[in-house]
Design a protein around this motif. Structure first.
Motif, PDB file in Angstrom:
ATOM      1  N   THR A 139       0.740  -0.791  -0.024  1.00  0.00           N
ATOM      2  CA  THR A 139       0.003   0.012  -0.248  1.00  0.00           C
ATOM      3  C   THR A 139       1.169   1.183   0.090  1.00  0.00           C
ATOM      4  O   THR A 139       2.009   1.055   0.861  1.00  0.00           O
ATOM      5  CB  THR A 139      -1.323  -0.087   1.059  1.00  0.00           C
ATOM      6  OG1 THR A 139      -1.270  -0.613   1.100  1.00  0.00           O
ATOM      7  CG2 THR A 139      -1.803   1.290   1.789  1.00  0.00           C
ATOM      8  N   TYR A 141       1.285   4.762   1.002  1.00  0.00           N
ATOM      9  CA  TYR A 141       0.769   5.568   2.070  1.00  0.00           C
ATOM     10  C   TYR A 141       1.382   7.729   2.109  1.00  0.00           C
ATOM     11  O   TYR A 141       1.615   7.425   2.131  1.00  0.00           O
ATOM     12  CB  TYR A 141       0.792   5.147   3.774  1.00  0.00           C
ATOM     13  CG  TYR A 141       0.306   4.162   3.727  1.00  0.00           C
ATOM     14  CD1 TYR A 141      -0.560   3.915   4.689  1.00  0.00           C
ATOM     15  CD2 TYR A 141       0.968   2.937   3.622  1.00  0.00           C
ATOM     16  CE1 TYR A 141      -1.836   3.028   5.126  1.00  0.00           C
ATOM     17  CE2 TYR A 141       0.704   1.259   4.218  1.00  0.00           C
ATOM     18  CZ  TYR A 141      -0.584   1.574   4.949  1.00  0.00           C
ATOM     19  OH  TYR A 141      -1.579   0.199   5.437  1.00  0.00           O
ATOM     20  N   GLY A 145      -0.221   9.348   6.789  1.00  0.00           N
ATOM     21  CA  GLY A 145      -0.298   7.444   7.829  1.00  0.00           C
ATOM     22  C   GLY A 145      -1.725   7.378   6.279  1.00  0.00           C
ATOM     23  O   GLY A 145      -2.102   6.129   7.156  1.00  0.00           O
ATOM     24  N   LYS A 146      -2.732   8.411   6.136  1.00  0.00           N
ATOM     25  CA  LYS A 146      -3.827   7.348   5.245  1.00  0.00           C
ATOM     26  C   LYS A 146      -3.641   7.233   3.616  1.00  0.00           C
ATOM     27  O   LYS A 146      -2.428   7.195   3.246  1.00  0.00           O
ATOM     28  CB  LYS A 146      -4.441   8.195   5.293  1.00  0.00           C
ATOM     29  CG  LYS A 146      -5.431   8.624   6.230  1.00  0.00           C
ATOM     30  CD  LYS A 146      -6.712   9.827   6.392  1.00  0.00           C
ATOM     31  CE  LYS A 146      -7.047  10.308   7.485  1.00  0.00           C
ATOM     32  NZ  LYS A 146      -8.484  10.961   7.448  1.00  0.00           N
ATOM     33  N   PRO A 147      -4.272   6.178   3.314  1.00  0.00           N
ATOM     34  CA  PRO A 147      -3.402   5.203   1.650  1.00  0.00           C
ATOM     35  C   PRO A 147      -3.042   6.251   0.368  1.00  0.00           C
ATOM     36  O   PRO A 147      -4.372   7.772   0.897  1.00  0.00           O
ATOM     37  CB  PRO A 147      -4.668   4.226   1.806  1.00  0.00           C
ATOM     38  CG  PRO A 147      -5.263   3.617   2.839  1.00  0.00           C
ATOM     39  CD  PRO A 147      -5.009   5.106   3.862  1.00  0.00           C
ATOM     40  N   ASP A 289       5.184  -2.066   1.688  1.00  0.00           N
ATOM     41  CA  ASP A 289       4.210  -0.459   1.891  1.00  0.00           C
ATOM     42  C   ASP A 289       5.498   0.227   1.560  1.00  0.00           C
ATOM     43  O   ASP A 289       6.489   1.105   2.177  1.00  0.00           O
ATOM     44  CB  ASP A 289       3.654  -0.381   3.191  1.00  0.00           C
ATOM     45  CG  ASP A 289       3.062  -1.274   3.394  1.00  0.00           C
ATOM     46  OD1 ASP A 289       2.302  -1.740   2.088  1.00  0.00           O
ATOM     47  OD2 ASP A 289       2.181  -1.726   4.548  1.00  0.00           O
ATOM     48  N   HIS A 291       5.591   4.602   2.067  1.00  0.00           N
ATOM     49  CA  HIS A 291       5.299   6.024   2.563  1.00  0.00           C
ATOM     50  C   HIS A 291       5.691   7.204   1.993  1.00  0.00           C
ATOM     51  O   HIS A 291       6.834   7.853   2.430  1.00  0.00           O
ATOM     52  CB  HIS A 291       5.942   6.169   3.981  1.00  0.00           C
ATOM     53  CG  HIS A 291       4.945   4.276   4.457  1.00  0.00           C
ATOM     54  ND1 HIS A 291       4.035   4.852   5.841  1.00  0.00           N
ATOM     55  CD2 HIS A 291       5.336   3.293   4.873  1.00  0.00           C
ATOM     56  CE1 HIS A 291       3.450   3.265   5.973  1.00  0.00           C
ATOM     57  NE2 HIS A 291       3.878   3.051   5.512  1.00  0.00           N
TER      58      HIS A 291
END
Length: 311
Positions: A139, A141, A145-147, A289, A291
């Motif tokens: 994912t 982000y 901190g949100k997708p 993931d 970020h």
């Protein structure tokens, strides 16, 4: 010898003249950089007593590196790309920016214009029969901190021979093999199928290898996968992951390995739910993931403009 001429007034004036500092035309920034670099080179010649033979051997090497198109290869080999990353890290620290996904070097083998897929992509064309199937997913982000739905994940890597499409000396790979641009789904997720890449080395006998050999160093890289990740609201992330277990993970001639960029590789003896991706048997899986970090005053201050290949 103890002969030093760098600090003489006539040599200092010569440096100003050759750098165009006293000329009205030209680019002031180029003049500043050339003056500094030439001054440092003159000083090195003085202090190391570099002979004319050594100097002209260096010129011949520069000619060879240019003719081979390997300036972008020796640059990470001499640590310059990593040093630029360290400077960008320091600038982020000064601004109070902390990125959970480390940046690392781009390398010289990106090609713009890879096919765009949404959510999922198959990177390889199935012709590398030595390849071990790989599913990688995760994912993207954002800084909150949100997708990040719709984030762009550009990915590229080499085949099991260590060759990249568009740079393959054998000409065997189709255009954009093992290269795709994936648009993350509504939950910020990306997923791709490919094969586990192999590590590779600089071309044997090349000017890059000649210099590394003179330094007592090798020119090998661990297996890795490159990424550009971003969207309009975040800074573009340039990074790459290493394949865990590769013996060169901590001995990369390009100094690209960084903590946090060596995810575990999970081996599955069967399809293990990956049938929808076309997997029918044993395969590897990597979960990773990304970020992203926020723009700085509305600008992407880490986007790098450089000459890149396009197709």
């Amino acid at each position: 010898m103890s002969i030093r001429v760098h600090d003489r007034p006539d040599v200092q004036q010569f440096l100003r003249t050759l750098s165009g500092l006293e000329q009205p035309g030209g680019d002031p920034r180029v003049k500043q950089i050339v003056h500094r670099l030439m001054s440092d080179l003159f000083k090195a010649i003085d202090e190391l007593d570099i002979t004319p033979d050594e100097y002209w051997a260096g010129i011949a090497w520069f000619n060879a590196i240019g003719a081979a198109g390997q300036a972008g290869l020796i640059s990470p080999g001499l640590g310059l790309d990593h040093f630029l990353d360290l400077r960008m890290d320091a600038k982020d620290a000064e601004l109070g920016i902390h990125g959970d996904t480390p940046r690392t070097i781009e390398g010289p083998l990106y090609v713009a214009g890879a096919p765009v897929e949404h959510g999922f992509a198959r990177l390889d064309d199935g012709r590398d029969t030595d390849g071990h199937p790989l599913i990688m997913h995760g994912t993207v982000y954002g800084a909150d901190g949100k997708p990040v739905p719709g984030a762009t994940v550009e990915v590229w890597h080499c085949d099991t021979r260590g060759f990249y499409s568009h740079f393959d000396p054998t000409g065997e790979q189709a255009p954009f093999n093992m290269r795709r641009t994936i648009i993350a789904d509504d939950l910020g997720r990306y997923r791709f199928r490919s094969i586990v890449p192999k590590g590779y080395g600089v071309p044997p006998g090349s000017p890059t290898e000649q210099l590394l050999s003179a330094l007592g160093r090798h020119g090998q890289r661990p297996a890795h996968i490159h990424f550009f990740v971003g969207d309009d609201a975040h800074r573009k992330l340039t990074t790459q992951i290493n394949i865990a277990g590769d013996p060169l993970v901590d001995d990369d001639f390009a100094y690209a390995t960084r903590e946090g960029l060596v995810p575990d590789i999970i081996e599955h003896p069967d399809a293990n739910g990956a049938e929808a991706d076309g997997i029918t048997g044993a395969h590897a899986e990597i979960r990773f993931d990304f970020h992203l970090t926020a723009l700085v005053e509305g600008e992407d201050n880490q986007r790098v403009e450089r000459q890149r290949a396009a197709a």
